[in-house]
Design a protein around this motif. Structure first.
Motif, mmCIF file in Angstrom:
data_model
loop_
_atom_site.group_PDB
_atom_site.id
_atom_site.type_symbol
_atom_site.label_atom_id
_atom_site.label_comp_id
_atom_site.label_asym_id
_atom_site.label_seq_id
_atom_site.Cartn_x
_atom_site.Cartn_y
_atom_site.Cartn_z
ATOM 1 N N GLN A 195 31.298 113.399 -86.711
ATOM 2 C CA GLN A 195 30.591 113.160 -87.865
ATOM 3 C C GLN A 195 31.551 112.722 -88.931
ATOM 4 N N TYR A 196 32.642 113.189 -89.244
ATOM 5 C CA TYR A 196 33.592 112.997 -90.446
ATOM 6 C C TYR A 196 34.800 112.111 -89.634
ATOM 7 N N GLY A 197 34.579 111.609 -88.516
ATOM 8 C CA GLY A 197 35.630 110.419 -88.472
ATOM 9 C C GLY A 197 36.997 110.904 -88.102
ATOM 10 N N ALA A 198 37.288 112.047 -87.461
ATOM 11 C CA ALA A 198 38.633 112.505 -87.030
ATOM 12 C C ALA A 198 38.936 111.641 -85.920
ATOM 13 N N PRO A 199 40.318 111.446 -86.046
ATOM 14 C CA PRO A 199 41.062 110.588 -85.186
ATOM 15 C C PRO A 199 40.859 110.787 -83.652
ATOM 16 N N ALA A 200 40.953 109.924 -82.679
ATOM 17 C CA ALA A 200 40.938 110.198 -81.487
ATOM 18 C C ALA A 200 41.484 111.510 -80.663
ATOM 19 N N TYR A 201 42.769 111.533 -81.168
ATOM 20 C CA TYR A 201 43.635 112.524 -80.658
ATOM 21 C C TYR A 201 43.077 113.873 -80.689
ATOM 22 N N MET A 202 41.914 114.129 -81.602
ATOM 23 C CA MET A 202 41.596 115.414 -81.849
ATOM 24 C C MET A 202 40.306 115.795 -80.828
ATOM 25 N N GLU A 203 40.250 114.802 -79.987
ATOM 26 C CA GLU A 203 39.447 115.195 -78.725
ATOM 27 C C GLU A 203 40.189 116.168 -77.848
ATOM 28 N N TRP A 204 41.450 115.560 -77.646
ATOM 29 C CA TRP A 204 42.381 116.464 -76.870
ATOM 30 C C TRP A 204 42.504 117.869 -77.402
ATOM 31 N N PHE A 205 42.579 117.815 -78.786
ATOM 32 C CA PHE A 205 42.528 118.989 -79.638
ATOM 33 C C PHE A 205 41.347 120.145 -79.503
ATOM 34 N N SER A 206 40.194 119.397 -79.678
ATOM 35 C CA SER A 206 39.184 120.117 -79.405
ATOM 36 C C SER A 206 38.727 120.713 -77.922
ATOM 37 N N GLY A 207 39.078 119.735 -77.199
ATOM 38 C CA GLY A 207 39.114 119.999 -75.751
ATOM 39 C C GLY A 207 39.725 121.422 -75.310
ATOM 40 N N MET A 208 41.073 121.449 -76.082
ATOM 41 C CA MET A 208 42.008 122.520 -75.852
ATOM 42 C C MET A 208 41.203 123.960 -76.414
ATOM 43 N N GLY A 209 40.641 123.728 -77.624
ATOM 44 C CA GLY A 209 40.119 124.749 -78.176
ATOM 45 C C GLY A 209 39.009 125.439 -77.329
ATOM 46 N N LEU A 210 38.205 124.497 -76.872
ATOM 47 C CA LEU A 210 37.296 124.834 -75.776
ATOM 48 C C LEU A 210 37.782 125.645 -74.693
ATOM 49 N N LEU A 211 38.613 125.208 -74.108
ATOM 50 C CA LEU A 211 39.483 125.826 -72.904
ATOM 51 C C LEU A 211 40.014 127.321 -73.309
ATOM 52 N N ILE A 212 40.670 127.185 -74.346
ATOM 53 C CA ILE A 212 41.135 128.570 -74.619
ATOM 54 C C ILE A 212 39.972 129.647 -74.748
ATOM 55 N N THR A 213 38.871 129.303 -75.379
ATOM 56 C CA THR A 213 37.661 130.368 -75.436
ATOM 57 C C THR A 213 37.334 130.822 -74.033
ATOM 58 N N LEU A 214 37.269 129.590 -73.501
ATOM 59 C CA LEU A 214 36.615 129.886 -71.792
ATOM 60 C C LEU A 214 37.634 130.721 -71.069
ATOM 61 N N VAL A 215 38.950 130.551 -71.380
ATOM 62 C CA VAL A 215 39.933 131.443 -70.560
ATOM 63 C C VAL A 215 39.727 132.701 -71.048
ATOM 64 N N TRP A 216 39.538 132.855 -72.251
ATOM 65 C CA TRP A 216 39.556 134.397 -73.011
ATOM 66 C C TRP A 216 38.252 135.029 -72.332
ATOM 67 N N LEU A 217 37.174 134.085 -72.274
ATOM 68 C CA LEU A 217 35.862 134.704 -71.863
ATOM 69 C C LEU A 217 35.871 135.148 -70.389
ATOM 70 N N TYR A 218 36.310 134.232 -69.591
ATOM 71 C CA TYR A 218 36.568 134.605 -67.866
ATOM 72 C C TYR A 218 37.410 135.948 -67.691
ATOM 73 N N VAL A 219 38.564 136.000 -68.567
ATOM 74 C CA VAL A 219 39.349 137.254 -68.336
ATOM 75 C C VAL A 219 38.865 138.467 -68.791
ATOM 76 N N GLU A 220 38.058 138.410 -69.732
ATOM 77 C CA GLU A 220 37.145 139.644 -70.277
ATOM 78 C C GLU A 220 36.196 139.893 -69.410
ATOM 79 N N ILE A 221 35.636 138.935 -68.864
ATOM 80 C CA ILE A 221 34.306 139.185 -67.867
ATOM 81 C C ILE A 221 34.884 139.569 -66.510
ATOM 82 N N LEU A 222 35.960 139.040 -66.119
ATOM 83 C CA LEU A 222 36.929 139.546 -64.890
ATOM 84 C C LEU A 222 37.228 140.944 -64.920
ATOM 85 N N ARG A 223 37.625 141.453 -65.971
ATOM 86 C CA ARG A 223 38.178 142.904 -66.370
ATOM 87 C C ARG A 223 36.695 143.906 -66.272
ATOM 88 N N LEU A 224 35.739 143.272 -66.916
ATOM 89 C CA LEU A 224 34.262 144.240 -66.970
ATOM 90 C C LEU A 224 33.879 144.286 -65.577
#
Length: 253
Positions: free
Chosen positions: A216-245
């Motif tokens: 929406q705000y026209g961030a440069p294309a390299y922020m696609e990688w940055f955003s994808g990495m952010g989502l991956l970080i959250t998913l890894v955290w979520l997976y490890v916590e669920i694994l423990r539970l």
């Protein structure tokens, strides 16, 4: 307060205000971004799939060759890469795939460690993680929970508190002290694990919202990688916590 300013005041631990603000200001000031070079939601989704594929490949390596070096090396090096990317997001096209590879070694090693003691735990943890992901995606797209500045701030503070607990636990463990109730089989321990999983799940809402706001705000294309990495970080955290539970419930059977 304008909607543009509200987006830049995001409290997502990875997709920080400074990264998007600086990237967008560079775009506006330099005028170098032309059609095809701006961030899009589809582009960020595509980059996320690429990163997930890289992580799965190295996770297989870590799973089939369990080694403490993979676990600790992947975790520490991955954390360093995230810190660098947070201050230099324009390097994300290189750093994000590197992070995915390192984090895959960590995830694979941890998964192998749990799989030695609990049959079928990996399938259960992956299934539950995907279920949470798609549930939160539905909640976000349906507008059931709106991502407001207040929600962002609350999630950021909760995530920061959990990070502080993790750090204290690591420091105490160096002296042979275990923090009570953290990841144990008591009702309080299970409640804490569920709370942590809940906070991780709510971080997914911020990740989804940043995908859309980046376009929406026209961030440069390299922020696609940055955003994808952010989502991956959250998913890894979520997976490890669920694994423990899941391990806690399996050990009580």
């Amino acid at each position: 307060m304008s909607r543009r300013k509200g987006f830049f005041e995001s409290r997502n631990p990875v997709l920080q205000e400074e990264a998007f603000q600086k990237a967008s200001h560079e775009t506006l000031d330099s005028g170098l971004i032309v059609r095809g070079e701006k961030m899009t939601v589809q582009g960020a989704i595509n980059k996320t799939f690429i990163l997930a594929g890289i992580m799965l490949l190295t996770a297989w390596v870590g799973f089939t060759n369990p080694n403490p070096i993979f676990i600790w090396g992947g975790a520490i090096a991955g954390f360093i890469v995230v810190l660098i990317a947070s201050s230099r997001p324009h390097l994300s096209p290189t750093l994000a795939p590197l992070y995915a590879g390192l984090e895959g070694l960590f995830v694979g090693g941890v998964s192998a460690m749990y799989a030695q003691f609990f049959d079928g735990i990996i399938f259960q943890a992956v299934t539950l993680t995907m279920a949470v992901l798609f549930t939160m995606l539905f909640i976000y797209k349906a507008g059931i929970i709106k991502v407001t500045n207040k929600l962002r701030s609350g999630i950021f503070m909760a995530t920061g508190a959990i990070a502080l607990v993790y750090i204290v636990n690591i420091v105490l463990s160096l002296f042979g002290i275990n923090m009570p109730f953290l990841h144990d089989a008591s009702p309080i321990g299970i409640g804490i694990s569920l709370l942590i999983i809940g906070v991780a799940a709510f971080n997914l809402l911020l990740d989804f919202d940043n995908f859309e706001k980046g376009e929406q705000y026209g961030a440069p294309a390299y922020m696609e990688w940055f955003s994808g990495m952010g989502l991956l970080i959250t998913l890894v955290w979520l997976y490890v916590e669920i694994l423990r539970l899941v391990a806690i419930f399996s050990s009580s059977d």
